[in-house]
Write a protein that holds these residues in place. Structure first.
Motif, PDB file in Angstrom:
ATOM      1  N   ASP A 216     -41.404 -39.247  25.006  1.00 60.10           N
ATOM      2  CA  ASP A 216     -41.383 -37.848  25.427  1.00 60.10           C
ATOM      3  C   ASP A 216     -42.680 -37.411  26.092  1.00 60.10           C
ATOM      4  O   ASP A 216     -42.720 -36.353  26.723  1.00 60.10           O
ATOM      5  CB  ASP A 216     -41.096 -36.947  24.228  1.00 60.10           C
ATOM      6  CG  ASP A 216     -39.675 -37.122  23.713  1.00 60.10           C
ATOM      7  OD1 ASP A 216     -38.745 -37.024  24.524  1.00 60.10           O
ATOM      8  OD2 ASP A 216     -39.507 -37.374  22.516  1.00 60.10           O
ATOM      9  N   GLY A 217     -43.750 -38.177  25.921  1.00 53.45           N
ATOM     10  CA  GLY A 217     -44.969 -37.915  26.674  1.00 53.45           C
ATOM     11  C   GLY A 217     -45.998 -37.051  25.982  1.00 53.45           C
ATOM     12  O   GLY A 217     -46.666 -36.233  26.623  1.00 53.45           O
ATOM     13  N   TYR A 218     -46.150 -37.197  24.671  1.00 55.86           N
ATOM     14  CA  TYR A 218     -47.235 -36.483  23.988  1.00 55.86           C
ATOM     15  C   TYR A 218     -47.849 -37.383  22.922  1.00 55.86           C
ATOM     16  O   TYR A 218     -47.272 -38.408  22.525  1.00 55.86           O
ATOM     17  CB  TYR A 218     -46.754 -35.170  23.360  1.00 55.86           C
ATOM     18  CG  TYR A 218     -45.695 -35.301  22.284  1.00 55.86           C
ATOM     19  CD1 TYR A 218     -46.014 -35.706  20.997  1.00 55.86           C
ATOM     20  CD2 TYR A 218     -44.362 -34.987  22.552  1.00 55.86           C
ATOM     21  CE1 TYR A 218     -45.048 -35.817  20.014  1.00 55.86           C
ATOM     22  CE2 TYR A 218     -43.394 -35.088  21.576  1.00 55.86           C
ATOM     23  CZ  TYR A 218     -43.742 -35.509  20.299  1.00 55.86           C
ATOM     24  OH  TYR A 218     -42.789 -35.619  19.326  1.00 55.86           O
ATOM     25  N   ALA A 219     -49.025 -37.001  22.483  1.00 53.77           N
ATOM     26  CA  ALA A 219     -49.716 -37.744  21.434  1.00 53.77           C
ATOM     27  C   ALA A 219     -50.588 -36.773  20.655  1.00 53.77           C
ATOM     28  O   ALA A 219     -51.079 -35.776  21.196  1.00 53.77           O
ATOM     29  CB  ALA A 219     -50.564 -38.869  22.025  1.00 53.77           C
ATOM     30  N   ALA A 220     -50.775 -37.059  19.372  1.00 47.41           N
ATOM     31  CA  ALA A 220     -51.583 -36.199  18.516  1.00 47.41           C
ATOM     32  C   ALA A 220     -52.337 -37.056  17.514  1.00 47.41           C
ATOM     33  O   ALA A 220     -51.900 -38.151  17.142  1.00 47.41           O
ATOM     34  CB  ALA A 220     -50.707 -35.181  17.787  1.00 47.41           C
ATOM     35  N   ILE A 221     -53.457 -36.530  17.078  1.00 48.78           N
ATOM     36  CA  ILE A 221     -54.257 -37.179  16.048  1.00 48.78           C
ATOM     37  C   ILE A 221     -54.722 -36.125  15.049  1.00 48.78           C
ATOM     38  O   ILE A 221     -55.105 -35.019  15.440  1.00 48.78           O
ATOM     39  CB  ILE A 221     -55.480 -37.915  16.653  1.00 48.78           C
ATOM     40  CG1 ILE A 221     -56.370 -38.498  15.544  1.00 48.78           C
ATOM     41  CG2 ILE A 221     -56.283 -37.016  17.573  1.00 48.78           C
ATOM     42  CD1 ILE A 221     -57.543 -39.322  16.056  1.00 48.78           C
ATOM     43  N   ILE A 222     -54.635 -36.451  13.778  1.00 44.70           N
ATOM     44  CA  ILE A 222     -55.284 -35.660  12.729  1.00 44.70           C
ATOM     45  C   ILE A 222     -56.504 -36.443  12.285  1.00 44.70           C
ATOM     46  O   ILE A 222     -56.410 -37.629  11.943  1.00 44.70           O
ATOM     47  CB  ILE A 222     -54.346 -35.416  11.539  1.00 44.70           C
ATOM     48  CG1 ILE A 222     -53.155 -34.555  11.953  1.00 44.70           C
ATOM     49  CG2 ILE A 222     -55.096 -34.760  10.384  1.00 44.70           C
ATOM     50  CD1 ILE A 222     -52.121 -34.369  10.854  1.00 44.70           C
TER      51      ILE A 222
END
Length: 545
Positions: free
Chosen positions: A382-388
């Protein structure tokens, strides 16, 4: 707390040397698309979950339990102790005609337990590969499987409907091991509960038990009948204002009753005292949009399919008789990948090295800080990325706006008075069992351990929506509803976290941008069942070698 843990470990070592050590049983219960605000130990007065709550109040509820935001990724991570993106299992969930699965090179959670002498059983959802028989549960560590292989099924007819380019196709997706279960009838939550109860009842206690009960509930069913529950259960939820939410509430009620039945049977089998119970949701609820079930993650921001906390911060608890005197909420950071090493440690086994998961058993049982400080949600499909990272979350790429707002508040309406919570607790099967076992519970005081998220979702000027050229940074400890973008205030934190995220993305096994639905999987070609349609291909490959 630490001294108690040392004594516990010493006792395990002593029993092991004496040859009298019986490993604890493990019962792992998974709800499907259950919202953060849909359990009463999180404060809900609308949907009551007394059996689940009693486990939380006498065990350890997990305040910061995170998962992947979609079902196939979260279950892949649970079974392998690896982030979904390093397996190629990230992003949009498996469809019924897709030839993809957890790689066969991976050793799965039930295989570790099987190696330890456990009887291993899966009841309910699989959804990590079924195009070939070698991908199925009974070929990957489970002794038995009764349930559905794909994402969800009709609660009464057990069909799964998909829309292909040439129209809609459907077929049966309920199996007993590898045989289609044409002969069963009833509401599927009750079917799965009865199957789990029978497994416990017939279990030979000479071996420890690993039982995974992976419910269909409260996931939406097929288009046209998305929400399904027995009419008398829906009628009992007349205090719920929203008609859709009322049916959903009945679906959750059936799920909670199931938990009570499992606890009752463990007690009747006289193995409850030597059983570790985990209850989790696979991901956040889906209030609106695709496969909407009218769940609520409010006041958390976002839904299933999004990297906001509404999609990835989910319900979780762990219960053991050894923890019933503790009565604390564990505030540490735990991710779905951590269950494998944590549970292996809990049963006295060694932990594999080549995994992303961290053993948190000592941290949880001693009420100490977590050893985890980072997790990822990488979705190249889907074209997103996240980091905690520590207290902060950074989101990049394009997240659909429709899955990125604060939804669910409008569903909280109650007609008249809310049902009496204390009475629901007293009437629950789990409360009665715990009372008989001498586990003291002060009903008037239990909600002091309620996990609540407090924030004013109207107290912001404009929400940050990540795009290719816009990064959103949130302090999710101080701002759990992700309303204030801090990226311009803390460019050094953005730089550090972005660097970590880019390094992690390099580990990803890339997914194709399109989903190929193999026409050979059409149920009408297989007696109107969704089956492992590529077995003939595998057979020819073996014969040619």
């Amino acid at each position: 707390m630490r001294s108690r843990w040392i004594i516990f470990i010493a006792a395990l070592i002593k029993m092991s040397r004496q040859g009298s050590f019986t490993r604890p049983n493990v019962v792992f219960i998974i709800a499907d698309d259950l919202g953060w605000d849909d359990v009463s130990f999180h404060g809900s007065n609308q949907i009551l979950t007394p059996n689940i709550d009693m486990l939380a109040y006498t065990g350890v509820p997990l305040e910061r339990y995170y998962s992947h935001c979609i079902c196939t990724p979260s279950r892949s991570a649970l079974l392998t102790s690896k982030f979904a993106h390093v397996l190629g299992m990230q992003g949009y969930p498996l469809t019924n005609a897709e030839d993809r699965a957890i790689p066969l090179t991976e050793k799965l959670l039930p295989e570790y337990f099987k190696d330890l002498g456990y009887a291993t059983h899966l009841v309910g959802k699989w959804h990590v590969g079924h195009s070939r028989s070698r991908y199925l549960p009974t070929f990957r560590g489970f002794d038995t499987h009764f349930g559905h292989r794909a994402g969800y099924i009709d609660y009464y007819e057990y069909l799964l409907l998909e829309t292909w380019s040439k129209g809609q196709v459907s077929g049966l997706d309920l199996y007993r091991n590898v045989t289609p279960a044409w002969d069963v009838s009833g509401y599927v939550t009750e079917l799965y509960t009865n199957e789990a109860v029978n497994i416990i009842r017939n279990h030979h206690i000479s071996r420890p038990l690993f039982l995974m009960l992976s419910h269909n509930a409260p996931h939406a069913a097929n288009e046209g009948a998305m929400l399904q529950a027995p009419p008398e259960q829906v009628r009992a939820q007349r205090h719920v204002e929203s008609p859709q939410r009322r049916i959903y509430s009945a679906m959750v009620k059936m799920l909670d009753d199931s938990v009570g039945e499992i606890i009752k049977e463990l007690q009747l089998k006289h193995i409850l005292d030597n059983t570790i119970i985990v209850f989790v949701s696979d991901n956040g609820g889906i209030t609106t949009g695709e496969t909407a079930n009218f769940a609520s993650n409010y006041p958390l921001r976002g839904l299933k399919f999004s990297p906001f906390d509404g999609g990835i911060r989910v319900n979780g608890l762990i219960w053991s008789k050894n923890l019933t005197d503790s009565r604390y909420t564990w505030k540490g950071f735990i991710h779905v990948v951590d269950w494998l090493p944590t549970l292996l440690t809990a049963v006295g086994a060694s932990v594999p090295k080549d995994i992303d998961g961290i053993n948190l058993w000592e941290s949880i049982t001693s009420n100490n800080e977590s050893n985890r400080n980072v997790s990822y949600e990488i979705n190249d499909f889907d074209g997103y990325a996240a980091i905690i990272f520590n207290d902060y979350k950074l989101i990049t790429g394009k997240v659909p706006d429709s899955y990125s707002t604060h939804e669910g508040k409008e569903l909280k309406g109650i007609i008249g008075k809310a049902p009496p919570y204390k009475e629901a607790l007293r009437k629950s099967a789990t409360y009665k069992i715990f009372q008989s076992k001498g586990i003291q519970i002060n009903i008037s005081d239990v909600r002091k351990n309620t996990i609540r998220v407090d924030c004013n979702t109207n107290n912001y000027e404009e929400l940050c929506h990540p795009k290719q050229d816009v990064l959103c940074l949130f302090n999710i400890k101080e701002d759990p509803c992700e309303t204030e973008n801090l990226s311009s205030r803390y460019p050094d934190i953005v730089e550090t976290m972005h660097g970590l995220l880019m390094a992690e993305i390099k580990r990803s096994v890339k997914r194709k941008k399109t989903i190929f639905r193999d026409p050979k999987a059409r149920p009408s070609l297989h007696n109107y069942t969704w089956t492992s349609w590529l077995d003939s291909v595998d057979k020819k490959t073996v014969q040619s070698k």
